[in-house]
Design a protein around this motif. Sequence first.
Motif, PDB file in Angstrom:
ATOM      1  N   MET A  18       0.808  -1.194  -0.076  1.00 40.39           N
ATOM      2  CA  MET A  18      -0.023  -0.060   0.091  1.00 40.39           C
ATOM      3  C   MET A  18       0.964   1.348   0.136  1.00 40.39           C
ATOM      4  N   SER A  19       0.550   2.073  -0.833  1.00 40.35           N
ATOM      5  CA  SER A  19       1.295   3.383  -0.720  1.00 40.35           C
ATOM      6  C   SER A  19       1.006   4.529   0.421  1.00 40.35           C
ATOM      7  N   GLU A  20       2.097   5.107   0.552  1.00 41.45           N
ATOM      8  CA  GLU A  20       1.845   6.230   1.684  1.00 41.45           C
ATOM      9  C   GLU A  20       0.756   7.316   1.081  1.00 41.45           C
ATOM     10  N   ARG A  21      -0.001   7.872   1.948  1.00 43.64           N
ATOM     11  CA  ARG A  21      -0.778   8.706   1.431  1.00 43.64           C
ATOM     12  C   ARG A  21      -0.058  10.275   1.389  1.00 43.64           C
ATOM     13  N   LYS A  22      -0.312  10.976   0.475  1.00 40.22           N
ATOM     14  CA  LYS A  22       0.347  12.559   0.330  1.00 40.22           C
ATOM     15  C   LYS A  22      -0.633  13.318   0.852  1.00 40.22           C
ATOM     16  N   PRO A  23       0.152  14.430   1.475  1.00 38.95           N
ATOM     17  CA  PRO A  23      -0.630  15.280   2.415  1.00 38.95           C
ATOM     18  C   PRO A  23      -1.385  16.081   1.335  1.00 38.95           C
ATOM     19  N   TYR A  24      -2.590  16.652   2.127  1.00 38.92           N
ATOM     20  CA  TYR A  24      -3.242  17.619   1.085  1.00 38.92           C
ATOM     21  C   TYR A  24      -2.322  18.966   0.868  1.00 38.92           C
ATOM     22  N   LYS A  25      -2.719  19.760  -0.327  1.00 37.84           N
ATOM     23  CA  LYS A  25      -1.911  20.887  -0.563  1.00 37.84           C
ATOM     24  C   LYS A  25      -2.264  22.030   0.593  1.00 37.84           C
ATOM     25  N   THR A  26      -3.328  21.885   1.176  1.00 34.51           N
ATOM     26  CA  THR A  26      -3.760  22.940   1.924  1.00 34.51           C
ATOM     27  C   THR A  26      -3.416  22.409   3.716  1.00 34.51           C
ATOM     28  N   ALA A  27      -2.676  21.474   3.671  1.00 37.08           N
ATOM     29  CA  ALA A  27      -2.212  20.862   4.964  1.00 37.08           C
ATOM     30  C   ALA A  27      -1.227  21.797   5.673  1.00 37.08           C
ATOM     31  N   SER A  28      -1.330  22.066   6.828  1.00 40.43           N
ATOM     32  CA  SER A  28      -0.415  22.837   7.455  1.00 40.43           C
ATOM     33  C   SER A  28       0.882  22.124   8.009  1.00 40.43           C
ATOM     34  N   SER A  29       2.024  22.630   7.711  1.00 38.78           N
ATOM     35  CA  SER A  29       3.275  21.866   8.400  1.00 38.78           C
ATOM     36  C   SER A  29       3.238  22.048   9.770  1.00 38.78           C
ATOM     37  N   ASP A  30       4.238  21.177  10.409  1.00 36.15           N
ATOM     38  CA  ASP A  30       4.174  21.055  12.222  1.00 36.15           C
ATOM     39  C   ASP A  30       4.438  22.598  12.433  1.00 36.15           C
ATOM     40  N   GLU A  31       5.451  23.242  11.923  1.00 31.42           N
ATOM     41  CA  GLU A  31       5.725  24.798  12.342  1.00 31.42           C
ATOM     42  C   GLU A  31       4.549  25.756  12.177  1.00 31.42           C
ATOM     43  N   GLN A  32       3.821  25.489  11.077  1.00 34.93           N
ATOM     44  CA  GLN A  32       2.531  26.361  10.982  1.00 34.93           C
ATOM     45  C   GLN A  32       1.619  26.180  11.866  1.00 34.93           C
ATOM     46  N   ARG A  33       1.309  24.729  12.180  1.00 32.29           N
ATOM     47  CA  ARG A  33       0.591  24.333  13.154  1.00 32.29           C
ATOM     48  C   ARG A  33       0.932  24.870  14.635  1.00 32.29           C
ATOM     49  N   ALA A  34       2.118  24.930  14.874  1.00 29.25           N
ATOM     50  CA  ALA A  34       2.490  25.126  16.337  1.00 29.25           C
ATOM     51  C   ALA A  34       2.202  26.924  16.438  1.00 29.25           C
ATOM     52  N   LEU A  35       2.180  27.537  15.183  1.00 31.81           N
ATOM     53  CA  LEU A  35       1.869  28.850  15.269  1.00 31.81           C
ATOM     54  C   LEU A  35       0.501  29.247  15.569  1.00 31.81           C
ATOM     55  N   ILE A  36      -0.554  28.399  14.814  1.00 31.24           N
ATOM     56  CA  ILE A  36      -1.773  28.813  15.036  1.00 31.24           C
ATOM     57  C   ILE A  36      -2.569  27.800  16.059  1.00 31.24           C
ATOM     58  N   GLU A  37      -1.888  26.894  16.752  1.00 31.29           N
ATOM     59  CA  GLU A  37      -2.350  26.298  17.681  1.00 31.29           C
ATOM     60  C   GLU A  37      -3.162  27.125  18.830  1.00 31.29           C
ATOM     61  N   PRO A  38      -2.315  28.244  19.421  1.00 29.49           N
ATOM     62  CA  PRO A  38      -2.810  29.138  20.629  1.00 29.49           C
ATOM     63  C   PRO A  38      -4.089  29.894  20.167  1.00 29.49           C
ATOM     64  N   VAL A  39      -4.149  30.313  18.608  1.00 31.18           N
ATOM     65  CA  VAL A  39      -5.508  30.674  18.421  1.00 31.18           C
ATOM     66  C   VAL A  39      -6.525  29.672  18.171  1.00 31.18           C
ATOM     67  N   ILE A  40      -6.254  28.601  17.787  1.00 29.15           N
ATOM     68  CA  ILE A  40      -7.438  27.711  17.663  1.00 29.15           C
ATOM     69  C   ILE A  40      -7.779  27.214  19.052  1.00 29.15           C
ATOM     70  N   THR A  41      -7.077  27.179  19.930  1.00 29.22           N
ATOM     71  CA  THR A  41      -7.394  26.952  21.439  1.00 29.22           C
ATOM     72  C   THR A  41      -8.393  28.053  22.131  1.00 29.22           C
ATOM     73  N   ALA A  42      -7.849  29.083  21.797  1.00 29.73           N
ATOM     74  CA  ALA A  42      -8.765  30.207  22.336  1.00 29.73           C
ATOM     75  C   ALA A  42     -10.087  30.269  21.665  1.00 29.73           C
ATOM     76  N   TRP A  43     -10.095  30.006  20.436  1.00 35.31           N
ATOM     77  CA  TRP A  43     -11.388  30.087  19.828  1.00 35.31           C
ATOM     78  C   TRP A  43     -12.167  28.855  20.211  1.00 35.31           C
ATOM     79  N   ASN A  44     -11.761  27.790  20.743  1.00 34.30           N
ATOM     80  CA  ASN A  44     -12.471  26.900  21.136  1.00 34.30           C
ATOM     81  C   ASN A  44     -12.871  27.098  22.558  1.00 34.30           C
ATOM     82  N   VAL A  45     -11.923  27.799  23.317  1.00 33.74           N
ATOM     83  CA  VAL A  45     -12.480  28.046  24.858  1.00 33.74           C
ATOM     84  C   VAL A  45     -13.536  29.362  24.771  1.00 33.74           C
ATOM     85  N   LEU A  46     -13.362  30.144  23.875  1.00 30.41           N
ATOM     86  CA  LEU A  46     -14.392  31.334  23.794  1.00 30.41           C
ATOM     87  C   LEU A  46     -15.686  30.839  23.311  1.00 30.41           C
TER      88      LEU A  46
END
Length: 75
Positions: free
Chosen positions: A1-29
């Motif tokens: 079975m071949s490995e799945r390719k990530p979506y073009k719109t998928a965030s990298s780990d570095e990008q995800r680390a930058l936006i994680e606090p915003v997502i968390t705050a949004w969920n809390v609010l």
Amino acid sequence: MSERKPYKTASSDEQRALIEPVITAWNVLGAGDRGRGAHGVRARERRRASHLRDKVAADSDRLEKALSTRGSRTR
């Protein structure tokens, strides 16, 4: 079975680390709307719009009262 390719719109780990606090705050609010998807967002926006309408109405009432009392002083 071949490995799945990530979506073009998928965030990298570095990008995800930058936006994680915003997502968390949004969920809390939006904790009261969690699990309701778009319906929760719409309800929250309706509450905000209602609050703003009430605030504008109160401000316009105060302005009208201030202008009417000001007009009676100049007569």
